[in-house]
Write an enzyme that holds these catalytic residues in place. Structure first.
Site: not given
Length: 335
Positions: A14, A191
């Site tokens: 993506s 993260k």
């Protein structure tokens, strides 16, 4: 007349596809897909249905499944393959990469065995090249849809960063510079783990207050570990730190957040991963980060609880009970 800069992006996932689409509007861009069928779909239908269903890619973008062709044509090489397969791909590509061209990473994980960051792996596989990364709070589908967004190109060489900025920028996609490669890269790596914790919280229905707690204390963990590894603490308040953390913890399109939600619904980690078509880097990275933090003497309780869930079979409920048992001290200290 000066020849335009040729960009090659390795990896048609993506974000690799999203970055290639951004670059293709500015300069000739070639996207390498491991699967020939993906390359054919991009060239003939201008879509990548497996990773970016519903989005039309620019007509200027060309794709190939030939790694030698893709590597040899590059004036700038962008590496968007997952961290666990990066070394294998670059080892195959390296004989065809021209000397001295800049190499930019999109990956957000650690190499499992070595615990090296992607830029370090690139440095080993392609010595003599200027190595950096492009990172930020970027959900690929939103970028392709034309929503305003921003990223950071991080390299130690400001001149290289300045030359790269306009290759990826658009009227709605801003590209900043940063010399702190370590800090920018760690923000993107860590993260993902915090996003799994946030997803578990959402799946358990613990509320907005708890989500904010996880994000804020997660940022504190990221900053502590980053400083221990030599990063500039200011980096973690920026796009590759707080910005990327918020996007990944809050977006319904976040793969790592979805992993946490699915675990909270009662599925095993094996079931969750089997149902996913894309890599959730936080799953593969959690154990490496906890081990690295232990060696540096840095307390990372959220990362440790996530590691217990994805690697030791702990439930989401047990992970959140573990976090509640901690006794808080000063906000500027661990815990």
């Amino acid at each position: 007349m000066t020849r335009p800069v040729q960009i090659t992006v390795l990896g048609a996932g993506s974000w690799g596809t999203g970055v290639a689409a951004l670059a293709a509007r500015n300069t000739p861009t070639l996207l390498w897909a491991r699967d020939p069928a993906v390359a054919e779909e991009i060239n003939e239908q201008r879509t990548n249905g497996r990773y970016l269903d519903g989005h039309v890619l620019p007509t200027e973008l060309r794709a190939t499944a030939d790694l030698e062709e893709a590597s040899s044509r590059a004036d700038v090489l962008v590496v968007g393959v997952p961290s666990h397969s990066m070394r294998d791909v670059l080892s195959e590509a390296s004989p065809h990469v021209r000397a001295w061209i800049p190499v930019i990473s999109l990956a957000k994980g650690l190499e499992p065995e070595s615990r090296l960051r992607p830029t370090q792996v690139i440095g080993e596989c392609l010595p003599g090249h200027s190595v950096g990364l492009l990172a930020g709070p970027n959900i690929a589908g939103e970028v392709l849809a034309g929503y305003a967004a921003a990223a950071v190109v991080a390299t130690p060489d400001n001149a290289v960063a300045s030359a790269l900025q306009p290759l990826f920028a658009s009227s709605v996609f801003r590209v900043y510079r940063n010399h702190d490669v370590t800090g920018c890269e760690l923000g993107g790596i860590l993260k993902n783990i915090i996003a799994i914790a946030a997803g578990m919280g959402d799946g358990l229905g613990v509320g907005v207050n708890t989500r904010a707690l996880v994000i804020a204390r997660g940022l504190a963990e990221i900053t502590r570990l980053g400083e221990a590894m030599g990063a500039d603490p200011r980096t973690f308040a920026g796009l590759t730190g707080l910005g990327d953390l918020m996007a990944t913890c809050m977006s319904p399109a976040s793969r790592n957040r979805r992993v946490g939600e699915e675990i909270a619904s009662g599925k095993s980690i094996d079931q969750v991963l089997e149902e996913m078509t894309q890599v959730a880097e936080g799953v593969k990275t959690a154990r490496s980060v906890v081990e690295l933090a232990g060696e540096l003497g840095v307390d990372v309780p959220i990362c440790a609880e996530v590691d217990g869930v994805v690697n030791e079979g702990r439930t989401a409920e047990e992970a959140y009970r573990g976090l509640r048992r901690r006794t808080p001290g000063s906000e500027y200290e661990a815990a």
